[in-house]
Design an enzyme around this catalytic site. Sequence first.
Site, PDB file in Angstrom:
ATOM      1  N   ARG A 287      -7.605   2.122  -3.091  1.00 49.35           N
ATOM      2  CA  ARG A 287      -8.504   2.042  -1.923  1.00 49.35           C
ATOM      3  C   ARG A 287      -9.176   3.385  -1.682  1.00 49.35           C
ATOM      4  O   ARG A 287      -8.503   4.427  -1.655  1.00 49.35           O
ATOM      5  CB  ARG A 287      -7.705   1.643  -0.682  1.00 49.35           C
ATOM      6  CG  ARG A 287      -8.601   1.227   0.495  1.00 49.35           C
ATOM      7  CD  ARG A 287      -7.787   0.793   1.690  1.00 49.35           C
ATOM      8  NE  ARG A 287      -8.547  -0.095   2.558  1.00 49.35           N
ATOM      9  CZ  ARG A 287      -8.472  -0.086   3.890  1.00 49.35           C
ATOM     10  NH1 ARG A 287      -7.669   0.754   4.509  1.00 49.35           N
ATOM     11  NH2 ARG A 287      -9.190  -0.932   4.606  1.00 49.35           N
TER      12      ARG A 287
ATOM     13  N   ASN B  10     -10.135  11.249   9.969  1.00 48.94           N
ATOM     14  CA  ASN B  10      -9.191  12.342   9.691  1.00 48.94           C
ATOM     15  C   ASN B  10      -9.901  13.614   9.215  1.00 48.94           C
ATOM     16  O   ASN B  10      -9.342  14.379   8.415  1.00 48.94           O
ATOM     17  CB  ASN B  10      -8.098  11.923   8.706  1.00 48.94           C
ATOM     18  CG  ASN B  10      -7.003  11.111   9.377  1.00 48.94           C
ATOM     19  OD1 ASN B  10      -6.612  11.403  10.513  1.00 48.94           O
ATOM     20  ND2 ASN B  10      -6.517  10.092   8.698  1.00 48.94           N
TER      21      ASN B  10
ATOM     22  N   ASN C 188      -9.415   7.536   3.591  1.00 49.39           N
ATOM     23  CA  ASN C 188      -9.148   7.885   4.992  1.00 49.39           C
ATOM     24  C   ASN C 188      -8.546   9.261   5.228  1.00 49.39           C
ATOM     25  O   ASN C 188      -7.834   9.472   6.206  1.00 49.39           O
ATOM     26  CB  ASN C 188      -8.259   6.804   5.638  1.00 49.39           C
ATOM     27  CG  ASN C 188      -9.030   5.510   5.824  1.00 49.39           C
ATOM     28  OD1 ASN C 188     -10.261   5.517   5.789  1.00 49.39           O
ATOM     29  ND2 ASN C 188      -8.332   4.403   6.010  1.00 49.39           N
TER      30      ASN C 188
ATOM     31  N   GLY D 184      -9.422  -6.891   8.819  1.00 49.11           N
ATOM     32  CA  GLY D 184      -8.374  -6.150   9.507  1.00 49.11           C
ATOM     33  C   GLY D 184      -8.054  -6.738  10.870  1.00 49.11           C
ATOM     34  O   GLY D 184      -7.313  -7.722  10.990  1.00 49.11           O
ATOM     35  N   ARG D 185      -8.657  -6.150  11.922  1.00 50.52           N
ATOM     36  CA  ARG D 185      -8.274  -6.510  13.287  1.00 50.52           C
ATOM     37  C   ARG D 185      -8.346  -8.006  13.593  1.00 50.52           C
ATOM     38  O   ARG D 185      -7.432  -8.516  14.271  1.00 50.52           O
ATOM     39  CB  ARG D 185      -9.084  -5.657  14.273  1.00 50.52           C
ATOM     40  CG  ARG D 185      -8.584  -4.208  14.274  1.00 50.52           C
ATOM     41  CD  ARG D 185      -9.550  -3.242  14.943  1.00 50.52           C
ATOM     42  NE  ARG D 185     -10.727  -3.044  14.102  1.00 50.52           N
ATOM     43  CZ  ARG D 185     -11.648  -2.091  14.331  1.00 50.52           C
ATOM     44  NH1 ARG D 185     -11.514  -1.274  15.355  1.00 50.52           N
ATOM     45  NH2 ARG D 185     -12.685  -1.972  13.526  1.00 50.52           N
TER      46      ARG D 185
ATOM     47  N   GLN E 215       0.836  -1.197   0.000  1.00 51.01           N
ATOM     48  CA  GLN E 215       0.000   0.000   0.000  1.00 51.01           C
ATOM     49  C   GLN E 215       0.873   1.250   0.000  1.00 51.01           C
ATOM     50  O   GLN E 215       1.647   1.493   0.937  1.00 51.01           O
ATOM     51  CB  GLN E 215      -0.967   0.038   1.184  1.00 51.01           C
ATOM     52  CG  GLN E 215      -2.066   1.076   0.882  1.00 51.01           C
ATOM     53  CD  GLN E 215      -2.899   1.481   2.069  1.00 51.01           C
ATOM     54  OE1 GLN E 215      -2.367   1.775   3.126  1.00 51.01           O
ATOM     55  NE2 GLN E 215      -4.209   1.527   1.890  1.00 51.01           N
TER      56      GLN E 215
HETATM   57  C1  PHB Z   1      -3.289   4.926  11.112  1.00 53.69           C
HETATM   58  O1  PHB Z   1      -2.064   4.813  11.177  1.00 53.69           O
HETATM   59  O2  PHB Z   1      -3.973   5.213  12.107  1.00 53.69           O
HETATM   60  C2  PHB Z   1      -3.960   4.722   9.831  1.00 53.69           C
HETATM   61  C3  PHB Z   1      -3.196   4.563   8.700  1.00 53.69           C
HETATM   62  C4  PHB Z   1      -3.807   4.394   7.491  1.00 53.69           C
HETATM   63  C5  PHB Z   1      -5.178   4.373   7.424  1.00 53.69           C
HETATM   64  C6  PHB Z   1      -5.944   4.510   8.544  1.00 53.69           C
HETATM   65  C7  PHB Z   1      -5.321   4.691   9.760  1.00 53.69           C
HETATM   66  O3  PHB Z   1      -5.768   4.236   6.250  1.00 53.69           O
END
Ligand code: PHB
Length: 360
Positions: free
Chosen positions: A229, A237, A180, A317-318, A101
């Site tokens: 993405r 943000n 983001n 993700g998590r 990415q």
């Molecule tokens: C983060 O480091 O908090 C972070 C980085 C990339 C993203 C979202 C959050 O797309």
Amino acid sequence: MTAHATLFKPLTLGKITLANRIAMAPLTRNRAAAGNVPGPLAAVYYAQRASVGLIISEATQISPIGQGYIATPGIHSAEQIAGWRTVTQAVHTAGGRIFMQLWHVGRISHTSLLPDGQAPVAPSAIRAASKTFTSEGFVDVSMPRALRREEIAQTVADYRQAALNAMAAGFDGVEIHAANGYLIDQFLRDSSNRRDDDYGGSIDNRARFLREVVAAVSGVVGADRVGVRISPVSAFNDIRDSAPQALFEAVAAQMQALGIVYVHVIEGQTGGDRNTPFDYRALRRQFKGAWIVNNGYDAAMADTAITAGDADMVAIGRPLIANPDYLARVANGAALNPLDQATLYGGDAHGYTDYPTLTP
Ligand code: PHB
């Protein structure tokens, strides 16, 4: 019997074949070593998760001015390329596939993180009500300055070079981070882009920077190795748009015209609720390539989305942080390990490479 068999069907992505329909979402872990080189455990961490169809690396800055948080890795120095090569080799040896990415944070940064204490750069000099993590802890982001036109061209060139570096490091492709509230998203959305040149104003103008980045990167790695993405309605943000449906349908149509291999969509609020209204099916109709969805999916939701034809792949993700063998657990209907929030950002092996697997 394998649960959720739909998730275990292969997917052709350009020139490569992915083993299944689960992707590892890009996840910031803030464990880079000196020089923002991937840390000594990064290869182990990613290889542990190589049973997913596609790993998308943590967001990786394309240039020193593109950094926004402490200890995030880059892809602009020889040492970083060498560090990432150990990661791609470990993933490939384990049978996995990995895209990098490519990230530029734009205004989501702090002078203490940037060369010579410079101000962050952005389409317009508008400060975000957002925080970042520095050596002093969580701090408000700094006031940015607007990029000059020739600097925009240089930034596009930085993306191109970063993509070349990623391929030199052995990645299977790159994902351009246009979500983001980071730099590309700052150009796209009208709360952060107030430019009066041909990079601001109309939707077509605000999408120009993304188009230029995608074209430049595709020109060196091939559009069949490029994904993008986006996060159409996420306010993460401190970012907004007055007409997100029109904006992102235009973006998806332009990505179709540029021939990229996938679009990866964060549905709803990043890491949060999925309820913000938006017509994702209408968005998808603009793009014929692979469609990756993300945000709060579990295996049942992923199966439903793919079965209904609303996605080709689901990024997790998590749960993948806490469950390196996520796919084996899904196949067996096994319980998932809980996530340890305290070890998400920064630290050592704990909470990074030591989550237990079903078969030790
Ligand atoms: C983060 O480091 O908090 C972070 C980085 C990339 C993203 C979202 C959050 O797309």
